[in-house]
Design an enzyme around this catalytic site. Structure first.
Site, PDB file in Angstrom:
ATOM      1  N   GLY A  91       0.829  -1.195   0.000  1.00 60.68           N
ATOM      2  CA  GLY A  91       0.000   0.000   0.000  1.00 60.68           C
ATOM      3  C   GLY A  91       0.860   1.240   0.000  1.00 60.68           C
ATOM      4  N   VAL A 138       4.313   0.939   1.944  1.00 63.27           N
ATOM      5  CA  VAL A 138       4.425  -0.264   2.759  1.00 63.27           C
ATOM      6  C   VAL A 138       4.716  -1.445   1.846  1.00 63.27           C
ATOM      7  CG1 VAL A 138       3.320  -1.702   4.510  1.00 63.27           C
ATOM      8  CG2 VAL A 138       2.718   0.711   4.326  1.00 63.27           C
ATOM      9  N   ASP A 140      -6.841   7.838  16.646  1.00 65.54           N
ATOM     10  CA  ASP A 140      -7.423   7.676  15.305  1.00 65.54           C
ATOM     11  C   ASP A 140      -7.906   6.240  15.120  1.00 65.54           C
ATOM     12  OD1 ASP A 140      -8.246   8.569  12.821  1.00 65.54           O
ATOM     13  OD2 ASP A 140      -6.353   8.087  11.847  1.00 65.54           O
TER      14      ASP A 140
END
Length: 511
Positions: A26, A33, A141
């Site tokens: 990703g 990543v 988050d």
């Protein structure tokens, strides 16, 4: 559906600090990543930050803080950080590749979860928060894309904007911290952010998992913020008892929200009966095959990804997988090349017969490497335990000289003992992932321990009641190239103290 691994492109590196890269998992605003593998065969996710952030001293300071914060966190419901280099020219970190699609992907592609699965999810996230908050960290988050649904249990991931509770905020003017639909009243008002902030987000996750939508709807940021600040959550379609819990978590006043320990206790009646069965419904479990890591050779860079051969356990569609896109909570787990996962005994269940997990039949055997150097022999140490009237955490870590014990701290740990007043069943946790420890059997040396771990892995969380004097375990720590034979030499049932003898080998031989 094809698997979720993208091939490397011409501008991707072949390796990061000696870790070979095999695919891109990703990319986001902070970096890319990649899929990699440890020398011992454990699939890894390596995050490489964007160069423009590497040149920003403010970012580097924040990145260093996040690494230090992650090193204070431990939970079986988070994922381990293997290595990080915040001071490298381009900072990077390596985490264990966690098997499971995100909650966001699972709900989007397979629909909402059934009530029993939502309770398992809520209990797991709450237990993760117990460990996160005990380390002085607030996630800030917590949202559907930051929760992974692995075949054995959920994992909370991505402390990319987490801060230690006592740390100075590095957020610059104009940069919003958090995702609008999942923010809390106190975040919107720019007030104090604390552990209760994560509890509000947990209430949001429960509603999303059960209904497939946000508790405060959709729309512009301004409209979302108005509803979060002024309107009750929309719980239509949420099962009554889950709706009651969500209402408490979503209280506008942080002081009125339950603690994560309270939530674990509230979820217990809804999870005990399901602990020994697959927790994901078939439609969700069927998604997980796309996330199985490909075959990877630590000595070669693959251009073509080949799915791993695998024998599946009944009713479980393989080991689910997705990657943590930024910092994951830390515990150095016992990792092996096998990625098959077994349904685990949950932390809230009563101790039962201690048996090897079914992971042994799900994992393809790997060859035992040759060449072991003994590091230390029969090193004695004691985990002092505690009465569980408050949170008790004892950590043990190994280097080449022997074991180190930490009492109430959050050191780099290889295994630990813990209990708390909300969960009075003390237990020893052999890492955060199944398949990395084994009952020793006849093993007396490094190769024997390696063979035991790979042929008959056990569930890593061992209830104190199931331990007895003379019990022996083998444990594998590939991040540090350790294989350790542990023998329980004494057990004190009144104080929960455990004394051990440890012998360790290093492979390949150290200098």
């Amino acid at each position: 559906m094809s698997n979720r691994f993208a091939p490397l492109s011409a501008d991707d590196p072949a390796a990061v600090a000696g870790y070979p890269l095999f695919a891109r998992l990703g990319a986001g605003g902070m970096g890319r990543v990649y899929l990699s593998i440890s020398p011992g065969g454990q699939p890894l996710a390596i995050k490489v930050v964007r160069r423009e952030y590497a040149d920003d001293e403010q970012f580097r300071k924040r990145f260093q803080q996040e690494v230090q914060a992650a090193q204070r966190v431990h939970s079986a419901y988070t994922a381990p950080l293997v290595e990080a280099a915040p001071d490298d020219p381009v900072p990077w970190l390596a985490t264990v590749y966690v098997p499971g699609p995100s909650l966001h992907t699972a709900v989007e592609e397979a629909g909402p979860l059934p009530e029993k699965a939502v309770w398992r999810l809520v209990a797991g996230i709450a237990e993760a928060l117990v460990g996160i908050h005990a380390a002085g960290v607030v996630h800030r988050d917590l949202k559907p894309s930051n929760v992974l649904l692995a075949a054995d249990r959920p994992r909370v991931i991505d402390f990319g904007i987490a801060r230690a509770a006592d740390a100075t905020s590095l957020t610059r003017t104009g940069i919003q911290v958090g995702t609008p639909a999942f923010m809390t009243p106190e975040q919107i008002r720019a007030g104090a952010v604390g552990p209760a902030t994560d509890v509000f987000a947990l209430g949001q996750l429960a509603v999303f998992a059960a209904t497939g939508r946000s508790a405060f709807g959709e729309g512009t940021t301004e409209a979302l913020f108005f509803r979060i600040l002024n309107e009750p959550p929309d719980l239509d379609g949420c099962p009554p008892e889950l709706a009651e819990l969500a209402t408490r978590c979503l209280a506008k006043d942080p002081a009125a929200r339950p603690t994560p320990e309270d939530i674990v206790a509230l979820a217990r009646p809804h999870t005990d009966a399901a602990e020994t069965s697959p927790w994901l419904p078939p439609a969700t479990a069927a998604l997980t095959a796309d996330y199985e890591p490909p075959h990877m050779d630590p000595g070669a860079r693959l251009q073509t990804l080949v799915p791993l051969p695998r024998r599946r356990a009944p009713l479980v569609a393989g080991a689910a997988a997705v990657v943590a896109f930024f910092l994951l909570a830390v515990v150095v787990a016992f990792q092996t090349g096998a990625v098959g996962k077994a349904a685990r005994q949950g932390p809230t269940s009563s101790p039962g017969p201690y048996q090897p997990s079914s992971a042994a039949s799900a994992a393809a055997p790997s060859p035992t490497p040759l060449g072991y150097a003994e590091e230390f022999r029969n090193a004695a140490f004691t985990m002092p335990g505690g009465d569980c009237t408050s949170f008790v955490h004892i950590t043990v870590s190994f280097d080449r000289k022997g074991p180190s014990v930490g009492v109430g701290g959050w050191m780099h740990s290889d295994f630990n003992f813990d209990c708390s007043s909300s969960r009075p069943d003390p237990r020893v946790t052999f890492g955060a992932n199944d398949g990395n420890a084994a009952l020793a059997g006849t093993a007396t040396d490094g190769p024997g321990c390696m063979a035991a771990v790979r042929s008959a892995p056990i569930q890593p969380l061992v209830p104190f009641a199931n331990l007895h004097k003379g019990m022996r375990f083998c444990a594998l720590y590939p991040a540090d190239n350790h294989v350790v034979l542990l023998k329980l030499t004494s057990k004190n049932d009144s104080t929960n103290a455990l004394s051990w003898s440890a012998t360790a080998w290093h492979t390949p031989p150290g200098p």
